[in-house]
Structures are given as C-alpha cells and as structure tokens.
Write a protein that holds these residues in place. Structure first.
Motif, mmCIF file in Angstrom:
data_model
loop_
_atom_site.group_PDB
_atom_site.id
_atom_site.type_symbol
_atom_site.label_atom_id
_atom_site.label_comp_id
_atom_site.label_asym_id
_atom_site.label_seq_id
_atom_site.Cartn_x
_atom_site.Cartn_y
_atom_site.Cartn_z
ATOM 1 N N ASN A 2 0.728 -1.233 0.061
ATOM 2 C CA ASN A 2 0.031 -0.054 -0.134
ATOM 3 C C ASN A 2 1.034 1.354 -0.075
ATOM 4 N N GLY A 3 0.638 2.157 -0.962
ATOM 5 C CA GLY A 3 1.273 3.473 -1.021
ATOM 6 C C GLY A 3 2.544 3.287 -1.872
ATOM 7 N N LYS A 4 3.109 1.958 -2.142
ATOM 8 C CA LYS A 4 4.384 1.937 -2.911
ATOM 9 C C LYS A 4 4.187 2.114 -4.324
ATOM 10 N N GLN A 5 5.223 2.827 -5.054
ATOM 11 C CA GLN A 5 5.086 3.114 -6.335
ATOM 12 C C GLN A 5 5.692 1.922 -6.991
ATOM 13 N N CYS A 6 5.153 1.449 -8.319
ATOM 14 C CA CYS A 6 5.592 0.381 -9.027
ATOM 15 C C CYS A 6 5.668 0.709 -10.458
ATOM 16 N N GLU A 7 6.324 -0.040 -11.395
ATOM 17 C CA GLU A 7 6.428 0.115 -12.633
ATOM 18 C C GLU A 7 5.528 -0.897 -13.422
ATOM 19 N N ILE A 8 4.606 -0.324 -14.391
ATOM 20 C CA ILE A 8 3.733 -1.327 -14.991
ATOM 21 C C ILE A 8 4.754 -2.263 -16.219
ATOM 22 N N ILE A 9 4.550 -3.719 -16.054
ATOM 23 C CA ILE A 9 5.245 -4.228 -16.797
ATOM 24 C C ILE A 9 4.161 -4.913 -17.889
ATOM 25 N N ASN A 10 2.965 -4.866 -17.670
ATOM 26 C CA ASN A 10 1.887 -5.463 -18.333
ATOM 27 C C ASN A 10 0.454 -4.906 -18.066
ATOM 28 N N VAL A 11 -0.388 -4.344 -18.990
ATOM 29 C CA VAL A 11 -1.736 -4.053 -18.714
ATOM 30 C C VAL A 11 -2.588 -5.153 -19.392
ATOM 31 N N LEU A 12 -2.949 -6.151 -18.285
ATOM 32 C CA LEU A 12 -3.805 -7.219 -18.800
ATOM 33 C C LEU A 12 -4.958 -6.782 -19.327
ATOM 34 N N ASN A 13 -5.875 -5.946 -18.716
ATOM 35 C CA ASN A 13 -7.059 -5.560 -19.254
ATOM 36 C C ASN A 13 -7.279 -4.334 -18.438
ATOM 37 N N HIS A 14 -8.619 -3.693 -18.589
ATOM 38 C CA HIS A 14 -8.874 -2.554 -17.822
ATOM 39 C C HIS A 14 -8.793 -2.572 -16.516
ATOM 40 N N ASN A 15 -8.807 -3.820 -15.906
ATOM 41 C CA ASN A 15 -9.044 -4.038 -14.485
ATOM 42 C C ASN A 15 -7.966 -4.730 -13.812
ATOM 43 N N THR A 16 -6.885 -5.077 -14.708
ATOM 44 C CA THR A 16 -5.731 -5.779 -14.226
ATOM 45 C C THR A 16 -4.363 -5.298 -14.510
ATOM 46 N N LEU A 17 -3.226 -4.947 -13.652
ATOM 47 C CA LEU A 17 -2.198 -4.549 -13.895
ATOM 48 C C LEU A 17 -0.928 -5.534 -13.369
ATOM 49 N N GLY A 35 -6.619 -0.334 -14.865
ATOM 50 C CA GLY A 35 -5.621 -0.352 -16.177
ATOM 51 C C GLY A 35 -6.279 0.590 -17.164
ATOM 52 N N PHE A 36 -7.151 1.154 -17.282
ATOM 53 C CA PHE A 36 -7.710 2.190 -18.157
ATOM 54 C C PHE A 36 -6.776 3.154 -18.490
ATOM 55 N N LYS A 37 -6.525 3.295 -19.974
ATOM 56 C CA LYS A 37 -5.485 4.257 -20.338
ATOM 57 C C LYS A 37 -3.788 4.308 -19.836
ATOM 58 N N LYS A 38 -3.849 3.016 -18.917
ATOM 59 C CA LYS A 38 -2.533 2.795 -18.720
ATOM 60 C C LYS A 38 -1.531 2.265 -19.613
ATOM 61 N N LYS A 39 -0.428 2.494 -19.477
ATOM 62 C CA LYS A 39 0.626 1.777 -20.617
ATOM 63 C C LYS A 39 1.764 1.165 -19.839
ATOM 64 N N LYS A 40 2.527 0.132 -20.575
ATOM 65 C CA LYS A 40 3.814 -0.451 -20.258
ATOM 66 C C LYS A 40 4.658 0.738 -19.738
ATOM 67 N N GLY A 41 5.469 0.680 -18.650
ATOM 68 C CA GLY A 41 6.444 1.469 -18.496
ATOM 69 C C GLY A 41 6.046 2.659 -17.238
ATOM 70 N N GLU A 42 4.784 2.830 -17.517
ATOM 71 C CA GLU A 42 4.413 3.796 -16.421
ATOM 72 C C GLU A 42 4.376 3.432 -14.965
ATOM 73 N N LYS A 43 4.235 4.508 -14.198
ATOM 74 C CA LYS A 43 4.126 4.349 -12.893
ATOM 75 C C LYS A 43 2.884 4.050 -12.357
#
Length: 291
Positions: A2-17, A35-43
């Motif tokens: 909780n509260g920690k920043q991560c890097e997105i490595i895969n947007v599976l769908n609108h509801n799963t990162l 996951g809406f409008k999220k992209k790989k590599g984003e925080k």
C-alpha cells in the motif's frame, strides 16, 4: 504494498495490472478500471485513492498467475473469473483473498479441459453445502450461471462444478486451502454416515444441530492439528447420560485415526457425543446434573 510506487510491466485489461517494484518483485493488482489508459513502463501507486476494491497478488502468487495466463486456452475465462472475484469481494464485505483470482482460474481452466475430454468429477456433498455455507452457495449459484452464460459458445459446465465453486469462495473468505476444505468435507461426510448407520437416525442436514455438529468437528480437528487441548468438565456426565452417543463418538475417532491420522482425546470425544445427542433428539439442552 500500500502506497508504494511500481512500474507497470503489463496491462492485462482495464481491471488488471502486472507490476514490479524497485526490488524487481512482481505483483498483480486487480481493481475496477485501474488499467484504463495505462501503458507499459508507466508508474502505478497502490493507495486508497485508486478504488475501494483493490486486491493484490504478491510476488510468489503473482508469478504463478503470470504463468497461468499463458496456459489458459479460453482468454474470456480470465475476465469471467475476475468479475466473479470482484462481485464476491463486494458480497462478502471485502473478505475475499486475492488468491481466488489464481485458484479459481486454475481450477476452471483445468475443468474445461476435463469436460472437453468427457472426464467428469462428481462432488457428492453438493446438497449439504447449501445448508453448511448458505450465503456462499447462493452466490455461487449466480456465479455458476454467469460462467455458463458467458462461455456458452465454448462450454457448459456440469452442475458438479457448482460444489467446487462454493468451496473456492468459502476458502477465499476463510483464507484456507481448497484442498483442506475438501478434506474437512470428506471427513464430515464419513462421520455423518457413521452416525446415521450406528444410531439408525436420518439426520436433517438443514437443522441448526447439524450445522453446530459440523462446526465443532472442524474446530476439534483444527485444535488437534494446532496442538491445543480443551478441558471438558462435563465429560463424565456426558459419558454417563449419553452412553450410546459416546460409543458412536469413539467410533468416529477411530475413523479419524485410521483414515486421517487424527486422534482426538476424551474431552473432544465427549463434546462430539453431546452434539450427536442433539442431532438424534433435536434438543439444544440436556440435563447433565448428577443423579
């Protein structure tokens, strides 16, 4: 997390990162619209502002989930399971363990392969589950119909799967392994049939006495596994007043020893005898006084 920043490595769908933290550990986040409008590599920051029903698979389970995604032949099943988990989490006051995303997807994916090959595994305790876990059963009926409706173009699950669905939901609420829950139900079934045979009594599975018996037996088994002993101050009175039931309780313990390597002491056997008395006589109270 909780509260920690991560890097997105895969947007599976609108509801799963699928994300990784600074230590390279993988996590899976489930939440409506995350996951809406999220992209790989984003925080991505998992905080209270994301949404109300955030579920997280941590490192070990997240890796298993990633592997499972590659094994699922019908990708629609992934969304179906996620939707069931979201609804279950709301239905059961946010008590659902996130691992339900993994365990239920794994089970249904394997069940699809079994059914395509005409391999059906029957679940013999389905009717009893409706009395033991009524809320989970009602939810699972809706989920079962939803699964068959959404996957109608590829498969229709046999009703036996409803029983396994109830077990998965209850296990996720109680944070148990489904295998342990299935074992407990098998033990309960064996003991119930023994009681009916030895006492020539037809047990009413819908009664509060049966539910009470099941709960006590499950707790007694767990106490044995945890090495916890209880003191039954009524033991002698129970053995005297419930002599027939005590003999049956001892036979139950023999089954537990021989088939499941569980050996209850006389205190637990006494309480089981008391529950058998209530099952037979449909009475909450029994006079255990002397004389």
């Amino acid at each position: 997390m909780n509260g920690k920043q991560c890097e997105i490595i895969n947007v599976l769908n609108h509801n799963t990162l699928i994300c990784k933290n600074d230590d390279g550990e993988t996590y899976v986040f489930f939440g409506k619209g995350i996951g809406f409008k999220k992209k790989k590599g984003e925080k991505f920051i998992n905080d209270d502002n994301v949404q109300d029903y955030m579920l997280v698979l941590e490192a070990k389970e997240a890796l298993k989930y990633k592997e499972l995604l590659n094994q699922v032949t019908n990708k629609r099943l992934i969304d179906v399971v996620q939707n069931i988990v979201y609804e279950a989490n709301k239905e059961f006051d946010n008590k659902i363990n996130a691992k339900l995303n993994l365990t239920l997807l794994d089970h249904l994916n394997f069940a699809m392969e079994r059914q395509k090959n005409n391999i059906i595994i029957n679940y013999p305790f389905l009717s009893e589950l409706s009395y033991i876990y009524p809320k989970e059963y009602e939810f699972s009926k809706r989920a079962f119909n939803y699964i068959n409706r959404e996957l109608k173009d590829s498969i229709q699950f046999d009703k036996a799967e409803l029983g396994f669905l109830v077990l998965h939901i209850h296990a996720a609420i109680k944070n148990m392994k489904v295998s342990n829950l299935l074992l407990n139900n098998t033990i309960v079934y064996d003991c119930t049939k023994l009681i009916e045979k030895e006492t020539k009594t037809k047990i009413d599975y819908r009664s509060i006495y049966y539910t009470s018996f099941i709960k006590h037996l499950e707790y007694a088994i767990q106490r044995y596994k945890d090495g916890i002993r209880i003191n039954n101050v009524l033991w002698e009175s129970i053995k005297d007043k419930c002599d027939i039931e005590y003999i049956v309780a001892e036979k139950i313990n023999n089954i537990l020893k021989e088939k499941y390597n569980i050996n209850l002491d006389e205190n637990e056997i006494g309480y089981i005898a008391l529950h058998i008395y209530k099952l037979r006589n449909r009475k909450i109270n029994i006079n255990l006084g002397k004389g």
